[in-house]
Motif scaffolding. Structure first.
Motif, PDB file in Angstrom:
ATOM      1  N   MET A   1       0.845  -1.190   0.000  1.00 42.23           N
ATOM      2  CA  MET A   1       0.000   0.000   0.000  1.00 42.23           C
ATOM      3  C   MET A   1       0.885   1.246   0.000  1.00 42.23           C
ATOM      4  O   MET A   1       2.024   1.220   0.433  1.00 42.23           O
ATOM      5  N   ASN A   2       0.342   2.335  -0.445  1.00 37.79           N
ATOM      6  CA  ASN A   2       1.026   3.614  -0.498  1.00 37.79           C
ATOM      7  C   ASN A   2       1.457   4.042   0.910  1.00 37.79           C
ATOM      8  O   ASN A   2       0.644   4.011   1.839  1.00 37.79           O
ATOM      9  N   PRO A   3       2.721   4.458   1.092  1.00 36.58           N
ATOM     10  CA  PRO A   3       3.171   4.840   2.438  1.00 36.58           C
ATOM     11  C   PRO A   3       2.428   6.052   3.013  1.00 36.58           C
ATOM     12  O   PRO A   3       2.247   6.154   4.220  1.00 36.58           O
ATOM     13  N   ILE A   4       1.968   6.960   2.152  1.00 41.30           N
ATOM     14  CA  ILE A   4       1.224   8.118   2.640  1.00 41.30           C
ATOM     15  C   ILE A   4      -0.144   7.670   3.154  1.00 41.30           C
ATOM     16  O   ILE A   4      -0.598   8.103   4.220  1.00 41.30           O
ATOM     17  N   THR A   5      -0.785   6.780   2.411  1.00 41.00           N
ATOM     18  CA  THR A   5      -2.073   6.230   2.844  1.00 41.00           C
ATOM     19  C   THR A   5      -1.907   5.494   4.166  1.00 41.00           C
ATOM     20  O   THR A   5      -2.738   5.632   5.070  1.00 41.00           O
ATOM     21  N   ASP A   6      -0.837   4.724   4.291  1.00 47.71           N
ATOM     22  CA  ASP A   6      -0.565   4.011   5.541  1.00 47.71           C
ATOM     23  C   ASP A   6      -0.398   4.972   6.715  1.00 47.71           C
ATOM     24  O   ASP A   6      -0.938   4.746   7.794  1.00 47.71           O
ATOM     25  N   LEU A   7       0.362   6.043   6.477  1.00 45.63           N
ATOM     26  CA  LEU A   7       0.581   7.031   7.536  1.00 45.63           C
ATOM     27  C   LEU A   7      -0.743   7.666   7.953  1.00 45.63           C
ATOM     28  O   LEU A   7      -1.037   7.776   9.153  1.00 45.63           O
ATOM     29  N   CYS A   8      -1.553   8.069   6.991  1.00 48.91           N
ATOM     30  CA  CYS A   8      -2.854   8.673   7.302  1.00 48.91           C
ATOM     31  C   CYS A   8      -3.739   7.699   8.069  1.00 48.91           C
ATOM     32  O   CYS A   8      -4.414   8.078   9.026  1.00 48.91           O
ATOM     33  N   ARG A   9      -3.724   6.459   7.665  1.00 52.63           N
ATOM     34  CA  ARG A   9      -4.525   5.437   8.353  1.00 52.63           C
ATOM     35  C   ARG A   9      -4.054   5.270   9.799  1.00 52.63           C
ATOM     36  O   ARG A   9      -4.865   5.184  10.721  1.00 52.63           O
ATOM     37  N   ARG A  10      -2.728   5.244  10.003  1.00 53.08           N
ATOM     38  CA  ARG A  10      -2.202   5.127  11.372  1.00 53.08           C
ATOM     39  C   ARG A  10      -2.632   6.322  12.222  1.00 53.08           C
ATOM     40  O   ARG A  10      -2.995   6.161  13.392  1.00 53.08           O
ATOM     41  N   LEU A  11      -2.585   7.514  11.637  1.00 49.62           N
ATOM     42  CA  LEU A  11      -2.999   8.707  12.374  1.00 49.62           C
ATOM     43  C   LEU A  11      -4.494   8.665  12.709  1.00 49.62           C
ATOM     44  O   LEU A  11      -4.901   9.050  13.804  1.00 49.62           O
ATOM     45  N   ARG A  12      -5.304   8.188  11.771  1.00 53.53           N
ATOM     46  CA  ARG A  12      -6.749   8.071  12.036  1.00 53.53           C
ATOM     47  C   ARG A  12      -7.029   7.043  13.125  1.00 53.53           C
ATOM     48  O   ARG A  12      -7.958   7.201  13.914  1.00 53.53           O
ATOM     49  N   ASN A  13      -6.228   5.989  13.168  1.00 52.40           N
ATOM     50  CA  ASN A  13      -6.442   4.929  14.157  1.00 52.40           C
ATOM     51  C   ASN A  13      -5.900   5.278  15.538  1.00 52.40           C
ATOM     52  O   ASN A  13      -6.170   4.565  16.501  1.00 52.40           O
ATOM     53  N   ASN A  14      -5.117   6.361  15.632  1.00 50.65           N
ATOM     54  CA  ASN A  14      -4.523   6.756  16.915  1.00 50.65           C
ATOM     55  C   ASN A  14      -4.729   8.248  17.168  1.00 50.65           C
ATOM     56  O   ASN A  14      -3.762   8.990  17.338  1.00 50.65           O
ATOM     57  N   PRO A  15      -5.980   8.696  17.213  1.00 49.37           N
ATOM     58  CA  PRO A  15      -6.224  10.137  17.394  1.00 49.37           C
ATOM     59  C   PRO A  15      -5.937  10.583  18.824  1.00 49.37           C
ATOM     60  O   PRO A  15      -5.983   9.780  19.759  1.00 49.37           O
ATOM     61  N   THR A  16      -5.658  11.870  18.963  1.00 45.31           N
ATOM     62  CA  THR A  16      -5.533  12.442  20.302  1.00 45.31           C
ATOM     63  C   THR A  16      -6.945  12.578  20.885  1.00 45.31           C
ATOM     64  O   THR A  16      -7.942  12.473  20.162  1.00 45.31           O
ATOM     65  N   ILE A  17      -7.013  12.837  22.162  1.00 53.18           N
ATOM     66  CA  ILE A  17      -8.317  13.045  22.801  1.00 53.18           C
ATOM     67  C   ILE A  17      -9.037  14.212  22.141  1.00 53.18           C
ATOM     68  O   ILE A  17     -10.237  14.138  21.847  1.00 53.18           O
ATOM     69  N   ALA A  18      -8.305  15.290  21.882  1.00 55.11           N
ATOM     70  CA  ALA A  18      -8.914  16.470  21.255  1.00 55.11           C
ATOM     71  C   ALA A  18      -9.433  16.141  19.858  1.00 55.11           C
ATOM     72  O   ALA A  18     -10.526  16.579  19.476  1.00 55.11           O
ATOM     73  N   GLU A  19      -8.662  15.381  19.087  1.00 55.90           N
ATOM     74  CA  GLU A  19      -9.115  15.001  17.744  1.00 55.90           C
ATOM     75  C   GLU A  19     -10.381  14.151  17.819  1.00 55.90           C
ATOM     76  O   GLU A  19     -11.294  14.324  17.015  1.00 55.90           O
ATOM     77  N   LYS A  20     -10.430  13.239  18.785  1.00 55.23           N
ATOM     78  CA  LYS A  20     -11.634  12.413  18.959  1.00 55.23           C
ATOM     79  C   LYS A  20     -12.854  13.277  19.256  1.00 55.23           C
ATOM     80  O   LYS A  20     -13.925  13.062  18.693  1.00 55.23           O
ATOM     81  N   LEU A  21     -12.679  14.236  20.156  1.00 52.62           N
ATOM     82  CA  LEU A  21     -13.804  15.107  20.531  1.00 52.62           C
ATOM     83  C   LEU A  21     -14.294  15.925  19.339  1.00 52.62           C
ATOM     84  O   LEU A  21     -15.499  16.025  19.101  1.00 52.62           O
ATOM     85  N   LEU A  22     -13.369  16.504  18.595  1.00 47.66           N
ATOM     86  CA  LEU A  22     -13.773  17.331  17.460  1.00 47.66           C
ATOM     87  C   LEU A  22     -14.375  16.476  16.350  1.00 47.66           C
ATOM     88  O   LEU A  22     -15.373  16.850  15.734  1.00 47.66           O
ATOM     89  N   TRP A  23     -13.806  15.308  16.104  1.00 46.31           N
ATOM     90  CA  TRP A  23     -14.335  14.427  15.063  1.00 46.31           C
ATOM     91  C   TRP A  23     -15.758  13.984  15.403  1.00 46.31           C
ATOM     92  O   TRP A  23     -16.608  13.854  14.532  1.00 46.31           O
TER      93      TRP A  23
END
Length: 120
Positions: A1-23
């Motif tokens: 898989m594309n490394p950029i897609t992988d990075l984005c997926r990892r970031l989506r799977n490990n959000p900060t508390i603030a990111e979770k609240l806003l999302w």
């Protein structure tokens, strides 16, 4: 898989508390009915003519709006963030920045600011 897609997926799977609240708010399309994506790569040309990319915490394609939630690491990256914002503004993107503390301690006020931007 594309490394950029992988990075984005990892970031989506490990959000900060603030990111979770806003999302939790943005995903319901309560922000003016607009669709937001999270951890979305935005490609920009660089000086060498190749493409570079920035990952937006939240992105609304229709409005070309990037919402960033800045944690403690951003205190060490102020110059990088300022340059990133400048490049993205020159390419027609609009950026709203909030700190983790703003989102965690007053999410309603953050949503009000986002809504104000959306209706302005």
């Amino acid at each position: 898989m594309n490394p950029i897609t992988d990075l984005c997926r990892r970031l989506r799977n490990n959000p900060t508390i603030a990111e979770k609240l806003l999302w939790k708010e943005l995903r319901k399309r309560t922000a003016g009915g607009e669709k937001f994506l999270r951890q979305f790569p935005i490609f920009v040309p660089n000086v060498a003519g190749r493409k570079a990319f920035y990952i937006a915490d939240f992105y609304c394609a229709r409005l070309r709006l990037v919402i960033e939630v800045d944690g403690p690491i951003h205190l060490l990256r102020k110059d990088y963030d300022a340059n990133r914002d400048l490049v993205m503004n020159e390419l027609g993107f609009n950026i709203l920045r909030f700190t983790n503390d703003e989102v965690e301690n007053d999410a309603n006020k953050v949503m009000e600011k986002i809504m104000f931007y959306l209706i302005a």
